[in-house]
Design an enzyme around this catalytic site. Structure first.
Site, PDB file in Angstrom:
ATOM      1  N   GLU A 225       5.691 -11.728   7.580  1.00 17.34           N
ATOM      2  CA  GLU A 225       5.033 -12.406   8.698  1.00 17.34           C
ATOM      3  C   GLU A 225       4.524 -11.443   9.766  1.00 17.34           C
ATOM      4  OE1 GLU A 225       7.722 -15.384  10.143  1.00 17.34           O
ATOM      5  OE2 GLU A 225       7.117 -16.842   8.608  1.00 17.34           O
TER       6      GLU A 225
ATOM      7  N   GLN B 192      -2.916 -12.415   7.987  1.00 16.83           N
ATOM      8  CA  GLN B 192      -3.145 -12.115   6.573  1.00 16.83           C
ATOM      9  C   GLN B 192      -2.420 -13.123   5.681  1.00 16.83           C
ATOM     10  OE1 GLN B 192      -3.035  -7.983   4.664  1.00 16.83           O
ATOM     11  NE2 GLN B 192      -1.008  -8.748   4.168  1.00 16.83           N
TER      12      GLN B 192
ATOM     13  N   HIS C 204       9.669  -3.680   3.213  1.00 14.43           N
ATOM     14  CA  HIS C 204       9.258  -3.971   1.834  1.00 14.43           C
ATOM     15  C   HIS C 204      10.472  -4.324   0.988  1.00 14.43           C
ATOM     16  CE1 HIS C 204       5.826  -1.149   2.983  1.00 14.43           C
ATOM     17  NE2 HIS C 204       5.196  -2.245   2.607  1.00 14.43           N
TER      18      HIS C 204
ATOM     19  N   MET D 163       8.842  -3.099  11.378  1.00 15.26           N
ATOM     20  CA  MET D 163       8.713  -2.032  10.383  1.00 15.26           C
ATOM     21  C   MET D 163       7.287  -1.976   9.831  1.00 15.26           C
ATOM     22  SD  MET D 163      11.594  -0.437  10.134  1.00 15.26           S
ATOM     23  CE  MET D 163      11.713   0.355   8.543  1.00 15.26           C
ATOM     24  N   SER D 164       6.748  -0.765   9.754  1.00 17.78           N
ATOM     25  CA  SER D 164       5.393  -0.546   9.258  1.00 17.78           C
ATOM     26  C   SER D 164       5.308   0.856   8.672  1.00 17.78           C
ATOM     27  CB  SER D 164       4.374  -0.691  10.393  1.00 17.78           C
ATOM     28  OG  SER D 164       3.094  -0.242   9.989  1.00 17.78           O
ATOM     29  N   SER D 165       4.496   1.002   7.643  1.00 22.50           N
ATOM     30  CA  SER D 165       4.293   2.336   7.062  1.00 22.50           C
ATOM     31  C   SER D 165       3.680   3.288   8.081  1.00 22.50           C
ATOM     32  CB  SER D 165       3.381   2.229   5.836  1.00 22.50           C
ATOM     33  OG  SER D 165       3.972   1.393   4.861  1.00 22.50           O
ATOM     34  N   ARG D 166       2.949   2.749   9.043  1.00 23.72           N
ATOM     35  CA  ARG D 166       2.321   3.588  10.064  1.00 23.72           C
ATOM     36  C   ARG D 166       3.345   4.176  11.046  1.00 23.72           C
ATOM     37  NH1 ARG D 166      -1.801  -0.205   9.046  1.00 23.72           N
ATOM     38  NH2 ARG D 166      -3.854   0.769   8.787  1.00 23.72           N
TER      39      ARG D 166
ATOM     40  N   MET E 266       0.838  -1.193   0.000  1.00 22.79           N
ATOM     41  CA  MET E 266       0.000   0.000   0.000  1.00 22.79           C
ATOM     42  C   MET E 266       0.881   1.253   0.000  1.00 22.79           C
ATOM     43  SD  MET E 266      -3.553  -0.776   1.939  1.00 22.79           S
ATOM     44  CE  MET E 266      -2.987  -0.717   3.624  1.00 22.79           C
TER      45      MET E 266
ATOM     46  N   ASP F 242       2.189  -9.442   9.346  1.00 18.68           N
ATOM     47  CA  ASP F 242       0.750  -9.670   9.154  1.00 18.68           C
ATOM     48  C   ASP F 242       0.533 -11.173   8.985  1.00 18.68           C
ATOM     49  OD1 ASP F 242      -0.307  -6.812   8.900  1.00 18.68           O
ATOM     50  OD2 ASP F 242       1.295  -6.815   7.437  1.00 18.68           O
TER      51      ASP F 242
END
Length: 283
Positions: free
Chosen positions: A151, A156, A37, A187-190, A30, A153
Site C-alpha cells: 500500500e 499504483q 518485499h 521501506m523503499s529500495s531508494r 524491481m 504505492d
C-alpha cells in the site's frame, strides 16, 4: 531455488505446476529487495503453494532517465534474501529487457478511468502506462492466482486493480499494509541511496502524516494541507513536492469532507535527489 532468465522456460515450468493443481502467488519487484518485499512474499507463501518473484527494473515507467540509470540492481543479494524466506517455494524470474519487450521498448497506452491523472500521474508523465504495460505482461507470463502489492504505492495498487477489472485478467490483486522501519520511514529500495543526514531526517515524513491524520478529525482538508505545507517549508533538508488528501475510490482531491467517504493522505518528498512517497488512511 529456481531462477529463470527467460519467459519460455518460466512459462513451461508454471504449466507443469498448474497441471499438478498448484496455486501461484506473485510479487513483482524491481529488485533491491528489503523486508517490505519479504513481508509481501511471506503473505504470498501463506496463501499459495509457490510464489513467483520477478526482479526487473522496468524502463518504461521511468520518466527520469537518470533515476533509471541509478536504480540499484542487486540480483545476487536479492536471491540471498529470498533464500532466507524459502528455498523450495520461491521461483525467481529475472528477465532481460529484450525478453520482456523484444526490440520495441515502448509502453502501451492505458485508461484507468481517470485514476492515472491524479497525484503521481500529475508529476510523472507516462508512468502508469509503463506500470500497466509491465504488470499486464508479467500477469500473462506468470498466470498467478494471486498478486501482492504494498500500500505504499496505493495509487499504483488501485490502478492495477482497475487494469485487472477492465482487461478481465483472472488474478486476485491483494493490497498489503506498508512495512516501515522502526523510526517510521516506509521501506523503499531508494532508501539505500539516502545520505546519512537525509536518512536521519526522512522519518519526519511519516511523523507529519500521523499528525495530519489527528488534525483531519477536527479540521478541514484545506487547513490540514496548509499545515503540512508549512511544516516542510520550515524544514532544512526535505522538500515537499505534494501533499494531497483524496477519496480512496476516485483518488480525487477532497474539497469538502463527507462521513460517507473514506480518505487517505498522500505525500511525495525530495530528500536531496531521492524522491520518497508515503500515505496514510485518515478515517
Amino acid at each position: 531455488m529456481k531462477i529463470f532468465k527467460n519467459k519460455t522456460d518460466l512459462i513451461a515450468y508454471v504449466e507443469r505446476l498448474k497441471s499438478k493443481k498448484k496455486t501461484l502467488g506473485f510479487v513483482p519487484t524491481m529488485g533491491a529487495l528489503h523486508q517490505g518485499h519479504a513481508s509481501l512474499i511471506s503473505k504470498g507463501l501463506s496463501e499459495n503453494d509457490f510464489v513467483v518473484v520477478s526482479v526487473f527494473v522496468n524502463p518504461t515507467q521511468f520518466d527520469n532517465q537518470e533515476d533509471l540509470v541509478k536504480y540499484p540492481r542487486t540480483l545476487d543479494s536479492d536471491v540471498e534474501l529470498l533464500t532466507t524466506i524459502s528455498e523450495e517455494k520461491i521461483i525467481v524470474y529475472a528477465p532481460t529487457v529484450e525478453d520482456i519487450y523484444g526490440d520495441n521498448v515502448i509502453a502501451t497506452s492505458f485508461s484507468y478511468d481517470g485514476l492515472e491523472y491524479e497525484m503521481e500521474g500529475r508529476f510523472r508523465s507516462g508512468h502508469f502506462d509503463g506500470v500497466g504495460t509491465i504488470v499486464k505482461r508479467l500477469f500473462e507470463i506468470v498466470r498467478p492466482d494471486r498478486a501482492y502489492f504494498g500500500e505504499k504505492d496505493f495509487q499504483q495498487l488501485m490502478i492495477i486493480k482497475k487494469l485487472v477489472e477492465k482487461h478481465m485478467i483472472p488474478v486476485k490483486v491483494i493490497g498489503c499494509i506498508i512495512y516501515r522501519a522502526k523510526d517510521g520511514l516506509a521501506m523503499s529500495s531508494r532508501n539505500t541511496r539516502l545520505k546519512s543526514d537525509y536518512r536521519e531526517a526522512a522519518p519526519f515524513i511519516f511523523k507529519t502524516l500521523k499528525t495530519a491524520k489527528e488534525k483531519f478529525g477536527t479540521k478541514s482538508a484545506t487547513k490540514v494541507t496548509e499545515w503540512v505545507i508549512k511544516q516542510f517549508a520550515n524544514h532544512e533538508l526535505l522538500e515537499l513536492e505534494y501533499f494531497i488528501i483524496a477519496d480512496i475510490k476516485t483518488l480525487k482531491t477532497v474539497k469538502r469532507k463527507s462521513n460517507q467517504k473514506a480518505y487517505r493522505a498522500f505525500i511525495a518528498v525530495y530528500a536531496d535527489d531521492i524522491r520518497l512517497i508515503d500515505n496514510i488512511a485518515l478515517n
